[in-house]
Design a protein around this motif. Structure first.
Motif, short mmCIF file in Angstrom:
data_model
loop_
_atom_site.label_atom_id
_atom_site.label_comp_id
_atom_site.label_asym_id
_atom_site.label_seq_id
_atom_site.Cartn_x
_atom_site.Cartn_y
_atom_site.Cartn_z
N GLN A 154 44.98 -35.33 -40.41
CA GLN A 154 44.08 -36.43 -40.73
C GLN A 154 43.46 -36.24 -42.12
O GLN A 154 43.36 -35.10 -42.60
N PRO A 155 43.04 -37.32 -42.75
CA PRO A 155 42.35 -37.19 -44.04
C PRO A 155 41.16 -36.24 -43.92
O PRO A 155 40.42 -36.29 -42.93
N GLY A 156 41.02 -35.38 -44.92
CA GLY A 156 39.99 -34.36 -44.90
C GLY A 156 40.40 -33.06 -44.27
O GLY A 156 39.67 -32.07 -44.34
N GLY A 157 41.56 -33.05 -43.65
CA GLY A 157 42.05 -31.86 -42.97
C GLY A 157 42.72 -30.88 -43.92
O GLY A 157 42.75 -31.08 -45.14
N SER A 158 43.27 -29.82 -43.32
CA SER A 158 43.91 -28.75 -44.10
C SER A 158 45.28 -28.41 -43.53
O SER A 158 45.53 -28.57 -42.34
N TYR B 40 47.52 -25.55 -61.77
CA TYR B 40 47.51 -26.65 -60.83
C TYR B 40 47.60 -28.00 -61.54
O TYR B 40 47.14 -28.15 -62.66
N ALA B 41 48.15 -28.98 -60.84
CA ALA B 41 48.06 -30.35 -61.30
C ALA B 41 46.61 -30.80 -61.18
O ALA B 41 45.88 -30.37 -60.28
N ASP B 42 46.20 -31.68 -62.08
CA ASP B 42 44.81 -32.15 -62.05
C ASP B 42 44.47 -32.80 -60.71
O ASP B 42 43.33 -32.70 -60.24
N SER B 43 45.44 -33.44 -60.11
CA SER B 43 45.19 -34.18 -58.87
C SER B 43 44.86 -33.28 -57.68
O SER B 43 44.34 -33.77 -56.68
N VAL B 44 45.15 -31.99 -57.79
CA VAL B 44 44.90 -31.08 -56.65
C VAL B 44 43.91 -29.97 -56.97
O VAL B 44 43.54 -29.20 -56.08
N MET C 166 46.10 -26.10 -48.61
CA MET C 166 45.72 -27.46 -48.98
C MET C 166 44.53 -27.90 -48.14
O MET C 166 44.63 -27.99 -46.91
N ASN C 167 43.41 -28.11 -48.80
CA ASN C 167 42.20 -28.55 -48.14
C ASN C 167 41.81 -29.96 -48.60
O ASN C 167 42.31 -30.43 -49.62
#
Length: 114
Positions: free
Chosen positions: A13-17, A59-63, A82-83
């Motif tokens: 879910q969004p916000g998950g890891s 890292y890419a700026d998006s992450v 990934m958080n």
């Protein structure tokens, strides 16, 4: 030749890891870079993160601030923690290994959806 085996993808879910793993085998050298790229439907493959054998990470700026790349003790493994995942992180994630040559894993699906 280098073989890469990825694991850890899934639905979250969004916000998950999620934590992705990549294990390299075969002609492993002491100087290398391991990283992650991703490809969303209809888009080109893009860089996500990379770590070199001396421990330097980029890292890419998006992450940035959400994803963390690390190496395992054996130095032939890489992890991507990934958080705070977002729907736009949905993609197939590919492990990449660079040394004398460049090699790719088979990809693992990450889907972020409620």
């Amino acid at each position: 030749q280098v073989q890469l085996v990825e694991s850890g993808g899934g639905l979250v879910q969004p916000g998950g890891s999620l934590r992705l793993s990549c294990a390299a085998s075969g002609r492993i050298f002491s100087v290398y870079a391991m990283g992650w790229y991703r490809q969303a439907p209809g888009k080109q493959r893009e860089f996500v993160a990379i770590i070199t054998s001396d421990g330097t990470a980029n890292y890419a700026d998006s992450v940035k601030g959400r994803f963390t790349i690390s190496s395992g003790n054996a130095k032939n493994t890489a992890y991507l923690q990934m958080n705070s995942l977002k729907p736009e992180d949905t993609a197939i994630y590919y492990c990449n290994y660079k040394s004398l040559g460049e090699y790719w894993g088979q990809g693992t699906q990450v889907t972020v959806s409620s």
